[in-house]
Design a protein around this motif. Sequence first.
Motif, PDB file in Angstrom:
ATOM      1  N   VAL A  70       0.873  -1.174   0.000  1.00 22.55           N
ATOM      2  CA  VAL A  70       0.000   0.000   0.000  1.00 22.55           C
ATOM      3  C   VAL A  70       0.909   1.222   0.000  1.00 22.55           C
ATOM      4  O   VAL A  70       1.528   1.535   1.017  1.00 22.55           O
ATOM      5  N   ARG A  71       1.015   1.865  -1.139  1.00 28.19           N
ATOM      6  CA  ARG A  71       1.884   3.037  -1.237  1.00 28.19           C
ATOM      7  C   ARG A  71       1.215   4.225  -0.542  1.00 28.19           C
ATOM      8  O   ARG A  71       0.027   4.468  -0.725  1.00 28.19           O
ATOM      9  N   HIS A  72       2.007   4.939   0.250  1.00 31.58           N
ATOM     10  CA  HIS A  72       1.487   6.088   0.992  1.00 31.58           C
ATOM     11  C   HIS A  72       2.426   7.267   0.785  1.00 31.58           C
ATOM     12  O   HIS A  72       3.443   7.396   1.469  1.00 31.58           O
ATOM     13  N   ASP A  73       2.066   8.126  -0.167  1.00 34.35           N
ATOM     14  CA  ASP A  73       2.911   9.285  -0.460  1.00 34.35           C
ATOM     15  C   ASP A  73       2.857  10.326   0.651  1.00 34.35           C
ATOM     16  O   ASP A  73       3.737  11.177   0.746  1.00 34.35           O
ATOM     17  N   ARG A  84      -3.897   5.330   9.345  1.00 33.30           N
ATOM     18  CA  ARG A  84      -5.199   5.589   8.727  1.00 33.30           C
ATOM     19  C   ARG A  84      -5.229   5.108   7.278  1.00 33.30           C
ATOM     20  O   ARG A  84      -6.212   4.504   6.837  1.00 33.30           O
ATOM     21  N   ARG A  85      -4.143   5.333   6.538  1.00 31.79           N
ATOM     22  CA  ARG A  85      -4.068   4.891   5.133  1.00 31.79           C
ATOM     23  C   ARG A  85      -4.128   3.370   5.059  1.00 31.79           C
ATOM     24  O   ARG A  85      -4.822   2.799   4.212  1.00 31.79           O
ATOM     25  N   GLY A  86      -3.409   2.697   5.930  1.00 32.83           N
ATOM     26  CA  GLY A  86      -3.407   1.237   5.924  1.00 32.83           C
ATOM     27  C   GLY A  86      -4.759   0.654   6.246  1.00 32.83           C
ATOM     28  O   GLY A  86      -5.226  -0.270   5.569  1.00 32.83           O
ATOM     29  N   LEU A  87      -5.425   1.180   7.264  1.00 36.85           N
ATOM     30  CA  LEU A  87      -6.756   0.679   7.619  1.00 36.85           C
ATOM     31  C   LEU A  87      -7.744   0.903   6.474  1.00 36.85           C
ATOM     32  O   LEU A  87      -8.563   0.032   6.174  1.00 36.85           O
ATOM     33  N   ALA A  88      -7.644   2.057   5.809  1.00 36.22           N
ATOM     34  CA  ALA A  88      -8.547   2.358   4.691  1.00 36.22           C
ATOM     35  C   ALA A  88      -8.333   1.411   3.519  1.00 36.22           C
ATOM     36  O   ALA A  88      -9.247   1.211   2.713  1.00 36.22           O
ATOM     37  N   SER A  89      -7.158   0.814   3.415  1.00 39.41           N
ATOM     38  CA  SER A  89      -6.857  -0.073   2.289  1.00 39.41           C
ATOM     39  C   SER A  89      -7.414  -1.484   2.468  1.00 39.41           C
ATOM     40  O   SER A  89      -7.474  -2.257   1.519  1.00 39.41           O
ATOM     41  N   LEU A  90      -7.814  -1.825   3.676  1.00 42.03           N
ATOM     42  CA  LEU A  90      -8.228  -3.198   3.969  1.00 42.03           C
ATOM     43  C   LEU A  90      -9.614  -3.497   3.398  1.00 42.03           C
ATOM     44  O   LEU A  90     -10.443  -2.604   3.265  1.00 42.03           O
ATOM     45  N   PRO A  91      -9.867  -4.762   3.073  1.00 43.92           N
ATOM     46  CA  PRO A  91     -11.175  -5.128   2.527  1.00 43.92           C
ATOM     47  C   PRO A  91     -12.304  -4.832   3.508  1.00 43.92           C
ATOM     48  O   PRO A  91     -12.130  -4.947   4.721  1.00 43.92           O
ATOM     49  N   VAL A  92     -13.461  -4.481   2.972  1.00 48.20           N
ATOM     50  CA  VAL A  92     -14.589  -4.102   3.816  1.00 48.20           C
ATOM     51  C   VAL A  92     -15.063  -5.249   4.694  1.00 48.20           C
ATOM     52  O   VAL A  92     -15.662  -5.018   5.743  1.00 48.20           O
ATOM     53  N   GLN A  93     -14.780  -6.483   4.312  1.00 46.49           N
ATOM     54  CA  GLN A  93     -15.232  -7.614   5.119  1.00 46.49           C
ATOM     55  C   GLN A  93     -14.294  -7.932   6.287  1.00 46.49           C
ATOM     56  O   GLN A  93     -14.606  -8.795   7.107  1.00 46.49           O
ATOM     57  N   ALA A  94     -13.154  -7.233   6.384  1.00 50.55           N
ATOM     58  CA  ALA A  94     -12.237  -7.467   7.515  1.00 50.55           C
ATOM     59  C   ALA A  94     -12.866  -6.897   8.784  1.00 50.55           C
ATOM     60  O   ALA A  94     -13.085  -5.691   8.880  1.00 50.55           O
ATOM     61  N   PRO A  95     -13.142  -7.740   9.794  1.00 54.88           N
ATOM     62  CA  PRO A  95     -13.778  -7.248  11.010  1.00 54.88           C
ATOM     63  C   PRO A  95     -12.823  -6.522  11.953  1.00 54.88           C
ATOM     64  O   PRO A  95     -13.248  -5.819  12.862  1.00 54.88           O
ATOM     65  N   ALA A  96     -11.515  -6.707  11.726  1.00 52.47           N
ATOM     66  CA  ALA A  96     -10.508  -6.110  12.603  1.00 52.47           C
ATOM     67  C   ALA A  96      -9.158  -6.207  11.908  1.00 52.47           C
ATOM     68  O   ALA A  96      -9.009  -6.913  10.908  1.00 52.47           O
TER      69      ALA A  96
END
Length: 192
Positions: A70-73, A84-96
Motif C-alpha cells: 500500500v503506497r502512501h505518499d 489511517r491509510r493502511g486501515l482504509a486499504s483493507l477489505p470491507v469484510q475485515a472485522p478487525a
Amino acid sequence: MPQQPVIAGLLLAAGAGRRYGRPKALVELAGEPLVRRGIRLLRDGGCAPVHVVLGAGADEVPELPGAVPVRHDGWPEGLGSSLRRGLASLPVQAPAAVVILVDQPLISPVAVHRVRRAHAAGAAVAVATYAGRPGHPVLLGRATWPLLDGYAVGDRGARGLLRARPDLVVEVPCDDAGSPVDVDTPADLPRM
C-alpha cells in the motif's frame, strides 16, 4: 477449540528511519529484510490478508510475497497518517486488523494469536503488554477505526485512543511471547 475469524494484518513500514540512516523496511536481520519478517509474523499469527504501508524507499523494497503493498505518499505526515491509510486499504469484510511496526522484529506470532483470541472473545481493541506496558501487536476492531481520525495524527498512532477509551481496551500479557524492543539505530541490530 472454535475457529477464530480471519483478521487482517497491517504492517506499518513507511518511515524514513532518520535515526537509522535509511528506511527500516530495508534493514536486514539474519539476512531477511525487516519488512518481510513483519509479513511473516502476521501470516504466522493467522492474519489474512496482510497489507504493508510503504512510503520512504518504497521503490527499493523487495517483492513482498504474501502481502499487498500500500503506497502512501503522505508518509512524511507521520505514523498516524500511515495507520489511517493502511486501515482504509483493507477489505470491507475485515472485522478487525492486527497492527505491527516494521522496527519491532522480535515480536512473536504467539502475541498475534493472543490479541486475535481476545477479539474473538469480544474485545474491540486488544493490546499486547510487556511488563505491564502496552506495546504491539495492537488489534483494532473495525468499529474503532473511525475514532482514530482524532487521535492518529502526526507521529501518534492509536495510543491516544487507547488512553482516552480504556473501556474499549483489553490488555493481553505477552511477556513470554517475544520482545517489543525497537530497532532505532544500527547499534540496536547486533543486540538482537
